[in-house]
Write an enzyme that holds these catalytic residues in place. Sequence first.
Site, mmCIF file in Angstrom:
data_model
loop_
_atom_site.group_PDB
_atom_site.id
_atom_site.type_symbol
_atom_site.label_atom_id
_atom_site.label_comp_id
_atom_site.label_asym_id
_atom_site.label_seq_id
_atom_site.Cartn_x
_atom_site.Cartn_y
_atom_site.Cartn_z
ATOM 1 N N HIS A 148 -25.509 -1.942 45.263
ATOM 2 C CA HIS A 148 -25.353 -0.742 44.438
ATOM 3 C C HIS A 148 -24.878 -1.110 43.039
ATOM 4 C CE1 HIS A 148 -25.888 2.466 47.493
ATOM 5 N NE2 HIS A 148 -25.564 1.484 48.318
ATOM 6 N N CYS A 161 -30.852 0.217 47.537
ATOM 7 C CA CYS A 161 -30.436 0.349 48.926
ATOM 8 C C CYS A 161 -31.617 0.804 49.801
ATOM 9 C CB CYS A 161 -29.244 1.298 49.023
ATOM 10 S SG CYS A 161 -28.368 1.217 50.589
ATOM 11 N N GLU A 176 -24.671 0.773 40.562
ATOM 12 C CA GLU A 176 -23.883 1.880 39.997
ATOM 13 C C GLU A 176 -22.436 1.841 40.494
ATOM 14 O OE1 GLU A 176 -24.516 3.331 44.051
ATOM 15 O OE2 GLU A 176 -25.713 2.175 42.635
#
Length: 476
Positions: free
Chosen positions: A388, A304, A390
């Site tokens: 993202h 990001c 994650e």
Amino acid sequence: MFSHLLKPAARSAGLLGHVNRRYLATVHTNTAREIPKPSRKPTPISLENATFTIKNGPIFSGKSFGAKANISGEAVFTTSLVGYPESMTDPSYRGQILVFTQPLIGNYGVPSSARDEHGLLRYFESPNIQASGIVVQDYALKHSHWTAVESLAQWCAREGVPAISGVDTREVVTYLREQGSSLARITVGEEYDADEDEAYIDPEAINLVRRVSTKAPFHVSSSLGDMHVALIDCGVKENILRSLVSRGASVTCFPFDYPIHKVAHHFDGVFISNGPGDPTHCTSTVYNLRKLFETSQLPVMGICMGHQLIALAAGAKTIKLKYGNRAHNIPALDLTTGKCHITSQNHGYAVDPTTLTSEWKEYFTNLNDQSNEGLIHASRPIFSAQFHPEAKGGPMDSSYLFDKYIQNVQRYKDHQSSFSEKSNKPSPLLVDLLSKERVGVHPAQPDFEMHVPGRVEQVDVGGPVAPPYQPITAAA
């Protein structure tokens, strides 16, 4: 149906016919900031009026169900169906008023601040709500989930975050989609002149990363391996830390403007986290990364904001998107394999791929708007993702990127250990860092301030650094 929840004055005023789930309540604040005991009782309703005003745009009336506070910020929207606790605590939303397109919000309440075996928050991405305010169409008066300990209304009130319901979020999103992300304001229980420019503070004019970055280095240990990663904290999510330590990498987190190139030789890899706002505010971070690329062969990964900072350090430029990408279902194409991944995203800026040098290649591209979603170095173990991997919330399609990074880190560590002269004795710097407690980020304030709080001063690395970084004091 909800008459028992109405205040007597509201009942006598004949307002019952207009009350449904979207008309929400004022909550009792918990001054001790303790998590209340689990309760499934509906939140008492207060018919306090609230207004959501877009600068030079439409005005929406609704009902307050959060803190009685007036705030301004950048109005953005997310199309995510679930995950409002994770979204609201994501530091990347700092300074923004978050509009949810999912029509019913709050139906599964808010979980506790429980921590996992690594000491990381299980259900939140930071200790506090980071969004300046939230806008929903309907708020669920009753919540039910086995992890819930309080309602969304109670949480917002306790955190000092205003929230408004009864807003036609479809109309809001249509406006933002056509006009672009705009400054906006939430006002509770009073009227004001919406035409006054001072009623709107632009968070993009502020270095938001400084507000959410750790104020001093801290360490998260992993018992699953012996790798050691330095993380530049621009507003790191808890699940990024979890994704690293669960793969066997202990993580030492540094403030965003820390001269990482001066301590890189103590580590097996460098990671640059997500964060809020305009990446061009982080001039010292870009300078430090550029020096890192010049002086080190460490594996590097960015997510990001970290992706954008890597691009700036490599000489590329970033652009502001019209209304950004904020959802859990955005397709990103892996240009090295031709495979498409469904990704979780939250960003308002993107890298301009036409400004990349020949050393860098596009890694991913967004199949919705064709914007850049990742970079990879042609010859070195450096790569990044705009989305993202994650998740939290969102799909885990791209979580393999953490595996790829850890493989790069392990390969580098194995190569370095082949040199007999390399000492395995921990450096004084690392011994000092291992004793540091984590310094949390500041919670979002009801009104955005231009004031930047002072930094906690800890570790002195010495030598010249890029302004505006101010060296921190203590023995290295």
